[in-house]
Enzyme design. Structure first.
Site, short mmCIF file in Angstrom:
data_model
loop_
_atom_site.label_atom_id
_atom_site.label_comp_id
_atom_site.label_asym_id
_atom_site.label_seq_id
_atom_site.Cartn_x
_atom_site.Cartn_y
_atom_site.Cartn_z
N GLY A 101 0.86 -1.10 -0.02
CA GLY A 101 0.23 0.14 0.13
C GLY A 101 0.81 1.16 0.02
O GLY A 101 0.43 2.30 0.52
N ALA A 102 1.99 1.16 -0.71
CA ALA A 102 2.93 2.17 -0.76
C ALA A 102 2.43 3.37 -1.75
O ALA A 102 3.11 4.54 -2.06
CB ALA A 102 4.35 1.79 -0.99
N ASN A 103 1.26 3.48 -2.13
CA ASN A 103 0.95 4.33 -3.20
C ASN A 103 -0.12 5.48 -2.71
O ASN A 103 -0.16 6.64 -3.26
CB ASN A 103 0.04 3.94 -4.39
CG ASN A 103 -1.17 3.06 -3.98
OD1 ASN A 103 -1.16 2.06 -3.50
ND2 ASN A 103 -2.41 3.81 -4.02
N GLY A 107 -1.20 7.85 1.13
CA GLY A 107 -1.30 7.86 2.81
C GLY A 107 -0.16 7.77 3.32
O GLY A 107 0.96 8.08 3.00
N ILE A 108 -0.02 6.96 4.53
CA ILE A 108 1.13 6.56 5.32
C ILE A 108 2.12 5.87 4.56
O ILE A 108 3.36 6.17 4.50
CB ILE A 108 0.58 5.78 6.41
CG1 ILE A 108 -0.48 6.76 7.23
CG2 ILE A 108 1.66 5.48 7.40
CD1 ILE A 108 -1.25 6.08 8.52
N GLY A 109 1.64 4.80 3.72
CA GLY A 109 2.66 4.03 3.03
C GLY A 109 3.46 4.84 1.97
O GLY A 109 4.53 4.71 1.82
N SER A 129 -3.31 -0.42 14.67
CA SER A 129 -4.12 0.85 15.10
C SER A 129 -4.36 0.65 16.47
O SER A 129 -4.60 -0.20 17.08
CB SER A 129 -5.22 0.94 14.25
OG SER A 129 -6.00 1.84 14.82
N TYR A 154 -13.20 -3.71 11.72
CA TYR A 154 -11.60 -3.06 11.71
C TYR A 154 -11.05 -3.27 12.97
O TYR A 154 -9.83 -3.70 13.10
CB TYR A 154 -11.91 -1.50 11.77
CG TYR A 154 -10.55 -0.99 11.37
CD1 TYR A 154 -10.05 -1.04 10.15
CD2 TYR A 154 -9.99 0.03 12.44
CE1 TYR A 154 -8.89 -0.26 10.04
CE2 TYR A 154 -8.83 0.70 12.10
CZ TYR A 154 -8.14 0.83 10.79
OH TYR A 154 -7.27 1.68 10.65
N1 LIG Z 1 -5.33 6.95 8.68
C1 LIG Z 1 -5.35 6.71 9.85
O1 LIG Z 1 -5.80 7.43 10.84
C2 LIG Z 1 -4.95 5.41 10.80
C3 LIG Z 1 -4.80 5.06 11.96
C4 LIG Z 1 -4.45 3.80 12.22
C5 LIG Z 1 -4.01 3.00 11.43
N2 LIG Z 1 -3.99 3.25 10.12
C6 LIG Z 1 -3.53 1.99 9.23
O2 LIG Z 1 -2.45 2.62 8.51
C7 LIG Z 1 -2.34 1.97 7.29
C8 LIG Z 1 -2.49 2.72 5.85
O3 LIG Z 1 -3.66 3.35 5.74
P1 LIG Z 1 -3.77 4.82 5.39
O4 LIG Z 1 -4.38 5.60 6.67
O5 LIG Z 1 -2.50 5.39 4.63
O6 LIG Z 1 -4.99 4.64 4.38
P2 LIG Z 1 -4.87 4.94 2.62
O7 LIG Z 1 -4.43 6.11 2.14
O8 LIG Z 1 -6.27 4.53 2.25
O9 LIG Z 1 -3.80 3.94 1.97
C9 LIG Z 1 -4.09 2.47 2.37
C10 LIG Z 1 -3.13 1.72 1.39
O10 LIG Z 1 -3.80 0.38 1.39
C11 LIG Z 1 -3.99 -0.01 -0.24
N3 LIG Z 1 -4.74 -1.12 -0.19
C12 LIG Z 1 -6.07 -1.34 0.17
N4 LIG Z 1 -6.75 -2.47 0.02
C13 LIG Z 1 -5.71 -3.32 -0.66
C14 LIG Z 1 -5.55 -4.52 -1.29
N5 LIG Z 1 -6.67 -5.41 -1.52
N6 LIG Z 1 -4.34 -4.69 -1.77
C15 LIG Z 1 -3.23 -4.16 -1.82
N7 LIG Z 1 -3.34 -3.07 -1.30
C16 LIG Z 1 -4.58 -2.48 -0.68
C17 LIG Z 1 -4.59 1.29 -0.81
O11 LIG Z 1 -4.49 1.02 -2.18
P3 LIG Z 1 -5.44 1.77 -3.27
O12 LIG Z 1 -4.59 3.02 -3.12
O13 LIG Z 1 -5.28 1.14 -4.39
O14 LIG Z 1 -6.76 1.80 -2.49
C18 LIG Z 1 -3.51 2.10 -0.22
O15 LIG Z 1 -2.26 2.10 -1.04
C19 LIG Z 1 -3.76 0.75 7.25
O16 LIG Z 1 -3.24 -0.45 7.83
C20 LIG Z 1 -4.51 1.52 8.36
O17 LIG Z 1 -5.46 0.49 9.03
C21 LIG Z 1 -4.40 4.25 9.76
#
Ligand SMILES: NC(=O)c1ccc[n+]([C@@H]2O[C@H](COP(=O)([O-])OP(=O)(O)OC[C@H]3O[C@@H](n4cnc5c(N)ncnc54)[C@H](OP(=O)(O)O)[C@@H]3O)[C@@H](O)[C@H]2O)c1
Length: 279
Positions: A12-14, A16-18, A141, A166
């Site tokens: 998921g490096a494309n 948000g956090i990744g 999380s 979740y």
């Molecule tokens: N944001 C917060 O406040 C928060 C808080 C606690 C934990 N987290 C955790 O942080 C991590 C990163 O999330 P984020 O907040 O940065 O959200 P994000 O911007 O939605 O990024 C999530 C990434 O996961 C990818 N992904 C989703 N489904 C997938 C699949 N089936 N196969 C491969 N990749 C997939 C997405 O791909 P696409 O771009 O193609 O959809 C995107 O690259 C997650 O594990 C989340 O649970 C986030």
């Protein structure tokens, strides 16, 4: 720790956090493998990072964690091309509001946030172990505190509650980390889970409404700030003794929920996950 020429796989490096984790680690001289499900979004992210770093060190591989076949193909390809992988960051995640199932019939959050990463980690083990002291970093999380494991819900058998699903998937991340550390305590593999903080990303969806709503309910941190603990765990020295632990967004070890410390539950989840990925 010097990260120059280390090979780091980030799921998921494309977005948000990744994306910001990949950007920061690329800037430290590491070779970054961006494992992403959408080729166009992945290429746009790669080009974005390449604008400020050495493009030759950035690689994109297709990975759909919602299909175990895709996970196996991705891992086989990576093991063939990278006999040594120093760091794996299991970062991808999602939070669908409606019940969805993966290609293999698992509830989507359990399937992507936990099971796909479980299989990926196991399948990359030959290359990870070739690194000597590999690191596996699992983005969990604080919502795992709300999680319970219902072993009869993994295939979506129960009425769907998004937050419950979740919390369960994120509890899986913390338990998986503890059991992975226990199983590898004598061979050098190090692993941690973490809470990145409340970060304004696409986790609630890509629409303007979804992103705005998430920021309004308190996701005030930038993705760059949210990447801090992941980046720190990738390179920090002197944290070997904390392998298996759960870190917060300030890079501090936290106990995690009571259930997340239950090693019998962690072992049961591991054995169940092994059975589920075996088909
Ligand atoms: N944001 C917060 O406040 C928060 C808080 C606690 C934990 N987290 C955790 O942080 C991590 C990163 O999330 P984020 O907040 O940065 O959200 P994000 O911007 O939605 O990024 C999530 C990434 O996961 C990818 N992904 C989703 N489904 C997938 C699949 N089936 N196969 C491969 N990749 C997939 C997405 O791909 P696409 O771009 O193609 O959809 C995107 O690259 C997650 O594990 C989340 O649970 C986030």
């Amino acid at each position: 720790m010097d990260l120059v020429d280390k090979t780091i796989v980030i799921t998921g490096a494309n977005s948000g956090i990744g994306l910001e984790t990949a950007r920061a680690l690329a800037a430290s001289g590491a070779r970054i493998v961006m494992a992403c499900r959408d080729a166009a979004r992945a290429e746009a992210a790669r080009a974005d990072i390449a604008a400020t770093t050495d493009a030759a060190r950035l690689e994109v591989v297709p990975l759909d964690l919602a299909a175990l076949g895709s996970v196996r193909r991705c891992a086989a390809d990576l093991v063939a091309r990278h006999p040594r992988i120093d760091i794996l960051i299991n970062n991808a995640g999602l939070f669908p509001f409606r019940k969805r199932l993966t290609a293999d019939g698992f509830e989507m959050q359990f399937g992507v946030n936990h099971l796909g990463h479980f299989l990926l980690t196991q399948s990359l083990m030959p290359s990870l172990q070739a690194a000597g002291a590999p690191r596996v970093i699992n983005v969990a999380s604080m919502m795992h505190h709300l999680g319970k494991l219902d072993f009869d819900s993994f295939r979506g058998e129960k009425p769907y509650k998004p937050i419950r699903a979740y919390g369960q998937s994120k509890l899986c991340n913390v338990l998986f980390t503890r059991e992975l550390a226990r199983r590898h305590q004598d061979d050098g593999l190090l692993t941690w889970s973490l809470h990145p903080g409340p970060v304004g990303t696409n986790i609630m969806g890509r629409s303007l409404a979804a992103r705005t709503l998430y920021r309004l309910v308190g996701a005030y941190m930038s993705p760059r700030r949210g990447a801090r603990t992941s980046v720190w765990l990738a390179g920090a020295d002197g944290i070997e003794a904390t392998s298996g632990s759960y870190y917060d967004e300030y890079c501090k070890v936290k106990p995690g929920s009571k259930l997340s410390q239950d090693m019998a539950l962690a072992a049961r989840l591991w054995e169940t996950s092994e059975r589920l990925v075996a088909g």
